[in-house]
Design a protein around this motif. Structure first.
Motif, mmCIF file in Angstrom:
data_model
loop_
_atom_site.group_PDB
_atom_site.id
_atom_site.type_symbol
_atom_site.label_atom_id
_atom_site.label_comp_id
_atom_site.label_asym_id
_atom_site.label_seq_id
_atom_site.Cartn_x
_atom_site.Cartn_y
_atom_site.Cartn_z
ATOM 1 N N VAL A 1 -1.035 9.733 -11.423
ATOM 2 C CA VAL A 1 0.663 9.796 -10.943
ATOM 3 C C VAL A 1 1.376 8.938 -9.999
ATOM 4 O O VAL A 1 1.971 8.214 -11.113
ATOM 5 C CB VAL A 1 0.932 11.367 -9.926
ATOM 6 C CG1 VAL A 1 2.031 11.488 -10.249
ATOM 7 C CG2 VAL A 1 -0.168 12.114 -10.200
ATOM 8 N N LEU A 2 0.809 8.073 -9.156
ATOM 9 C CA LEU A 2 1.526 6.733 -8.979
ATOM 10 C C LEU A 2 1.424 5.847 -9.675
ATOM 11 O O LEU A 2 2.267 5.405 -9.384
ATOM 12 C CB LEU A 2 1.273 7.096 -7.312
ATOM 13 C CG LEU A 2 1.435 7.668 -5.839
ATOM 14 C CD1 LEU A 2 0.593 7.834 -4.708
ATOM 15 C CD2 LEU A 2 2.707 7.488 -5.628
ATOM 16 N N LEU B 1 -1.027 -1.256 -4.333
ATOM 17 C CA LEU B 1 -2.777 -0.663 -4.189
ATOM 18 C C LEU B 1 -1.504 1.081 -3.928
ATOM 19 O O LEU B 1 -1.334 1.628 -3.301
ATOM 20 C CB LEU B 1 -2.962 -0.616 -2.962
ATOM 21 C CG LEU B 1 -4.357 0.246 -2.133
ATOM 22 C CD1 LEU B 1 -5.533 -0.196 -3.826
ATOM 23 C CD2 LEU B 1 -4.914 -0.161 -1.329
ATOM 24 N N HIS B 2 -2.188 1.685 -5.255
ATOM 25 C CA HIS B 2 -1.979 3.233 -5.143
ATOM 26 C C HIS B 2 -3.041 4.129 -6.163
ATOM 27 O O HIS B 2 -2.836 5.311 -5.537
ATOM 28 C CB HIS B 2 -0.720 3.247 -6.214
ATOM 29 C CG HIS B 2 -1.278 2.745 -7.404
ATOM 30 N ND1 HIS B 2 -1.955 2.824 -8.038
ATOM 31 C CD2 HIS B 2 -1.236 1.141 -8.061
ATOM 32 C CE1 HIS B 2 -2.507 1.992 -9.107
ATOM 33 N NE2 HIS B 2 -1.800 1.233 -9.368
ATOM 34 N N GLU C 1 8.910 9.421 -4.546
ATOM 35 C CA GLU C 1 10.552 9.677 -4.694
ATOM 36 C C GLU C 1 10.636 9.108 -3.229
ATOM 37 O O GLU C 1 11.733 8.174 -3.083
ATOM 38 C CB GLU C 1 11.310 10.747 -3.753
ATOM 39 C CG GLU C 1 10.595 11.942 -2.241
ATOM 40 C CD GLU C 1 9.836 12.886 -2.836
ATOM 41 O OE1 GLU C 1 9.434 13.118 -3.993
ATOM 42 O OE2 GLU C 1 9.592 13.866 -2.303
ATOM 43 N N GLU C 2 9.835 8.467 -2.142
ATOM 44 C CA GLU C 2 9.461 7.465 -1.145
ATOM 45 C C GLU C 2 8.814 6.103 -2.593
ATOM 46 O O GLU C 2 9.596 4.904 -1.832
ATOM 47 C CB GLU C 2 8.784 6.967 -0.696
ATOM 48 C CG GLU C 2 9.298 8.462 0.637
ATOM 49 C CD GLU C 2 8.236 8.933 1.755
ATOM 50 O OE1 GLU C 2 6.636 8.706 0.883
ATOM 51 O OE2 GLU C 2 8.670 8.675 2.602
ATOM 52 N N VAL C 3 8.860 6.208 -3.672
ATOM 53 C CA VAL C 3 7.915 5.235 -3.950
ATOM 54 C C VAL C 3 9.053 3.891 -4.324
ATOM 55 O O VAL C 3 8.851 2.599 -4.264
ATOM 56 C CB VAL C 3 7.200 5.748 -4.804
ATOM 57 C CG1 VAL C 3 6.502 4.567 -5.677
ATOM 58 C CG2 VAL C 3 5.410 6.075 -4.342
ATOM 59 N N ASN C 4 10.268 3.998 -4.928
ATOM 60 C CA ASN C 4 11.099 3.648 -5.627
ATOM 61 C C ASN C 4 11.617 2.628 -4.998
ATOM 62 O O ASN C 4 11.670 1.647 -5.325
ATOM 63 C CB ASN C 4 11.425 3.841 -6.950
ATOM 64 C CG ASN C 4 11.807 5.026 -8.113
ATOM 65 O OD1 ASN C 4 10.128 4.498 -8.310
ATOM 66 N ND2 ASN C 4 11.789 6.045 -8.536
ATOM 67 N N ASP D 1 0.469 -1.315 0.050
ATOM 68 C CA ASP D 1 -0.119 0.278 0.104
ATOM 69 C C ASP D 1 0.628 1.391 -0.012
ATOM 70 O O ASP D 1 1.627 1.850 1.269
ATOM 71 C CB ASP D 1 -0.593 -0.029 1.216
ATOM 72 C CG ASP D 1 -1.999 0.905 1.156
ATOM 73 O OD1 ASP D 1 -2.866 0.888 2.212
ATOM 74 O OD2 ASP D 1 -1.956 1.505 1.010
ATOM 75 N N ILE D 2 0.876 2.193 -1.648
ATOM 76 C CA ILE D 2 2.013 3.443 -1.114
ATOM 77 C C ILE D 2 1.139 4.419 -0.931
ATOM 78 O O ILE D 2 1.038 5.410 -1.973
ATOM 79 C CB ILE D 2 2.848 3.371 -2.507
ATOM 80 C CG1 ILE D 2 1.677 3.009 -3.300
ATOM 81 C CG2 ILE D 2 3.246 1.470 -2.533
ATOM 82 C CD1 ILE D 2 2.845 2.828 -4.782
ATOM 83 N N ARG D 3 -0.561 4.428 -1.173
ATOM 84 C CA ARG D 3 -1.235 5.968 -1.416
ATOM 85 C C ARG D 3 -0.197 6.748 -0.469
ATOM 86 O O ARG D 3 -0.261 6.259 0.543
ATOM 87 C CB ARG D 3 -2.558 5.069 -0.778
ATOM 88 C CG ARG D 3 -3.332 4.616 -1.650
ATOM 89 C CD ARG D 3 -4.437 3.592 -0.900
ATOM 90 N NE ARG D 3 -4.613 2.945 -0.273
ATOM 91 C CZ ARG D 3 -5.923 1.882 0.398
ATOM 92 N NH1 ARG D 3 -6.818 2.715 0.214
ATOM 93 N NH2 ARG D 3 -5.200 1.810 1.701
#
Length: 786
Positions: A750-751, A743-744, A719-722, A712-714
């Motif tokens: 964008v995500l 889950l974005h 910059e944190e996602v990668n 879950d990256i909502r």
């Protein structure tokens, strides 16, 4: 030619005609049923049989063949043929609908020409009538009424009628409401129509209070029906307009009738086509009822039938019991069959079956026998059956029979089929038998074909000694003393008179006296025939038993050979499957090896340690063995313990235990598992190769228990996602997961875009896709790993 005049009634063909009429959809087909007659023309019979078969195939396949509006407007053609005449609206509507059916039948058969060639040939004489149909359709609506726009004048007249009717109704409604308010009309009534004019019901005592004309009165005289004076002129105008409407309609109908008159020859051809279709459809329906087939048709006399069934008997016994089929084979050398046997044993039914089936075939009907049977064509069929007594002609039954015999001997030839029931009966057996034998001899000398039934011994003996005729017997069950209704050709049949007498309860002394009176010679012959019949029946039963045993033996041998082949095939299949599974397992192990090494490299492990891990994993690949799990001790599992399913890699935390069933949290999945299928994670003895992996700083069991397959990256920054995504995919690969989810959310996308672009750069990712629409759609990315 058939004889006598009552031929069809005596055989029961009149009942078949009636059944065919019941299947017809119009008088057109019924007339053809009435005209159906016996033919000896090979081509005509063959064509009719083919048409019958093709239409039965249409019915069997449940094809969408037109089956409505089979009407007969041909009676109207007489009127249409008269100059300046006209047909009424109903006649035109009937013609329109039936013409549409004719065209639909024509189109169906033309589009199925290869499947139904004989029926297709019928369409060649049928014209399309596009202009005629278009003219009628343009002037009639779907209910068969003339349209308003059938002519400009008619449209104007009908508009004026509607306007005047509306004006009259408005005027009379106004007067009616006034009369109701004054109490001049009966309670609960309304305006009505009398003689085509709108009137008001008024109480008789108030009739002079409304100016108008009395059009009618009630049966009691208490109510009169009055047309107000104000409406008189408008009603007269409506009546004049209705007459004008009728004149315009007649003008339109006269014009259409002229078109009919111009097309009469082609219309007659078209309705002849519809009649044949209706008639052939009825024959096909009857063929379905009796299970009829298309036999082989010979040009001349022939009769080689298998499984022949009397059609009417078949229908009457349908659903009750089976009709015993007959097999009859007559040839030019043996063209006559003499059938004998007990009373009520089926001799007459056998005779009628032959006559009825032969007559049906030569009337163009499919027949109830095996399709490998051969049906010949006879130019004449003569029948002598039943009581021929004639009071009008002063003839006894026997005299009538003799008169028929004289006719047969005079008219019959090698193209004649003669059917004789109870030949020689009706007079003194000693004389009747002699006359019957001489008649048979005369018919055989003329090479006549036929079937005769008898009880006379001299005729049975004659058939045994004469080359042109054979004996046939209706079989009788000597144990149960009842007929079997099976025809056995080649030997004479016994009447079983004494046996039937015993069964009916005649006293023993009476039967003994009868045997004495009959004489030893006849009694001995009867006994001999009976014993022959019994021996044959016994032999047939034994042959059936032998045939059944041979069948079972053949089936067992076939089953053994099939089983042996299956075993050999299975053996090869099992070996191939084992090799395939071993190869697959080896490939999977190699994949795990590569994953582990890549993970160690990405975590910058030392080269020496990497070499040790690779060696350990190679050992796994060589042995192709899963991790061995055993319990070191039998300590009780408690809530809060980390456990694994025996033989599985997945670890989870015990939430609760009740009655030896534990609730275990495996990642984001909670499941109930029996405790005997679980082992504490700290009680596992692992393969040395995985121990080396753990010495490199990796606790696989702990990672497995904590790993969740959905990231879950909502709310996270781009910059944190990668970094999160890389770690998540690495862990999934290490733990052997084939699919994970990210889950974005949807938002502005964008995500989602960042995740997709990052995943494209990871070689271990096989594909990415949106989740199912009902489970999140494009707000979740599903990742398939290699």
């Amino acid at each position: 030619m058939v004889f006598p005049i009552e031929f069809e009634q005596k055989l029961g063909f009149d009942q078949i005609r009636q059944r065919l009429k019941n299947y017809c959809l119009s008088p057109l087909g019924i007339r053809l049923v009435d005209r159906m007659n016996f033919s000896s023309d090979f081509e005509i019979i063959l064509t009719q049989l083919k048409q019958n078969l093709e239409f039965r195939n249409i019915l069997d396949k449940d094809e969408e063949f037109p089956s409505t509006h089979y009407s007969d407007p041909t009676e109207h053609f007489k009127t249409a043929a008269i100059e300046d005449s006209f047909l009424e609206q109903e006649a035109f509507y009937e013609i329109l609908r039936s013409l549409q059916t004719i065209i639909a039948c024509k189109k169906f058969l033309e589009s199925h020409q290869e499947e139904y060639p004989e029926l297709g040939k019928l369409t060649q004489s049928v014209s399309v009538f596009s202009d005629l149909i278009k003219n009628i359709e343009s002037r009639f609506d779907d209910r068969g009424h003339i349209r308003d726009n059938a002519s400009p004048e008619l449209g104007k007249i009908r508009k004026r009628i509607r306007d005047e009717q509306s004006r009259v109704k408005h005027l009379i409604d106004q007067i009616f409401r006034q009369a109701v308010g004054n109490g001049w009309v009966p309670e609960g009534v309304s305006t009505t129509i009398r003689d085509g004019r709108l009137v008001i019901p008024v109480l008789a005592e108030h009739k002079r209070k409304i100016a108008g004309f009395i059009m009618d009165e009630s049966a009691t005289g208490q109510t009169i029906y009055l047309e107000p004076t104000q409406a008189l002129e408008a009603n007269n105008e409506i009546r004049d307009l209705i007459h004008a409407e009728r004149r315009e309609i007649v003008k339109i109908l006269r014009g259409l009738t002229t078109l009919i008159r111009q097309n009469l020859p082609m219309l007659r051809d078209a309705y002849s086509f519809l009649a044949i279709i209706d008639f052939t459809r009825a024959k096909a329906k009857f063929s379905q009822d009796i299970g009829a087939e298309f036999p082989r048709l010979a040009h001349g006399p022939d009769l080689n039938w298998m499984h022949a069934r009397h059609p009417l008997l078949y229908l009457s016994l349908k659903g009750k019991r089976e009709v015993v089929p007959l097999t009859i084979d007559l040839t030019k050398q043996k063209s006559f069959l003499l059938v004998s046997g007990p009373n009520a044993g089926g001799k007459s039914v056998c005779l009628k079956t032959v006559g009825l089936i032969q007559y049906m075939a030569q009337c163009g009907l499919l027949v109830p026998l095996h399709d490998k049977s051969t049906v010949g064509i006879f130019k004449k069929i003569f029948l002598d059956i039943g009581d021929q007594q004639s009071i009008e002609n002063d003839l006894s039954t026997y005299s009538s029979h003799l008169k028929n015999m004289a006719f047969f001997l005079k008219q019959a030839d090698e193209n004649t089929l003669v059917l004789l029931d109870e030949l020689g009966a009706g007079t003194d057996p000693n004389f009747g038998g002699g006359v019957a034998e001489s008649v048979l001899a005369g018919l055989l000398n003329k090479k006549v074909w036929g079937v005769a039934t008898t009880h006379y011994y001299n005729l049975k003996l004659f058939a045994s000694n004469h080359s042109g005729i054979r004996n046939g017997a209706m079989q009788f069950d000597t144990e149960r003393l009842e007929p079997m209704f099976r025809l056995d050709i080649g030997k004479p049949g016994s009447s079983f008179a004494l046996e039937i007498a015993r069964k009916t309860g005649l006293p023993f002394e009476t039967i003994k006296l009868a045997e004495t009176l009959i004489g030893k010679e006849l009694t001995g012959l009867e006994s001999l025939m009976k014993s022959v019949a019994e021996e044959k029946q016994s032999l047939e039963n034994r042959m059936k038993e032998i045939a059944l045993r041979e069948k079972k033996l053949t089936e067992a041998l076939t089953q053994y050979e099939t089983l042996n082949q299956e075993l050999n095939s299975k053996k090869k299949e099992i070996i191939d499957k084992a090799k395939s599974e071993a190869s697959y397992l080896l490939k999977e192990t190699n994949r795990e090896i590569e994953k582990t090494i890549r993970h160690i490299r990405e975590n910058k492990a030392e080269r020496k340690e990497t070499r040790k891990v690779r060696e350990g994993l190679q050992t796994i690949a060589q042995k192709v063995k899963p991790e061995t799990i055993v319990r070191k001790q039998t300590e009780k599992i408690e809530p809060g313990d980390y456990v694994r399913l025996i033989g599985q890699e997945v670890s989870g935390k015990v939430i609760s235990i009740k009655d030896d069933v534990a609730v275990v949290q495996f990642g984001d999945l909670r499941s109930q598992v029996e405790t005997k299928r679980l082992v504490r994670s700290d009680q596992i003895v692992a393969n040395p190769a995985f121990t080396r992996v753990r010495t490199a700083g990796l606790d696989i069991s702990q990672k497995q228990s904590l790993f969740v397959t959905t990231l879950d990256i909502r709310g996270k920054r781009v910059e944190e996602v990668n970094a999160m995504l890389d770690q998540f995919i690495d862990d999934a690969i290490l733990l052997g997961h084939a699919q994970v989810k990210i889950l974005h959310g949807k938002g502005e996308g964008v995500l989602r875009k960042v995740v997709r672009e990052r995943l494209k750069k990871i070689k271990a990712v096989a594909s990415v896709a949106d989740e199912h629409i009902e489970r999140g759609g494009d707000g979740i990315t599903v990742v398939i790993l290699k």
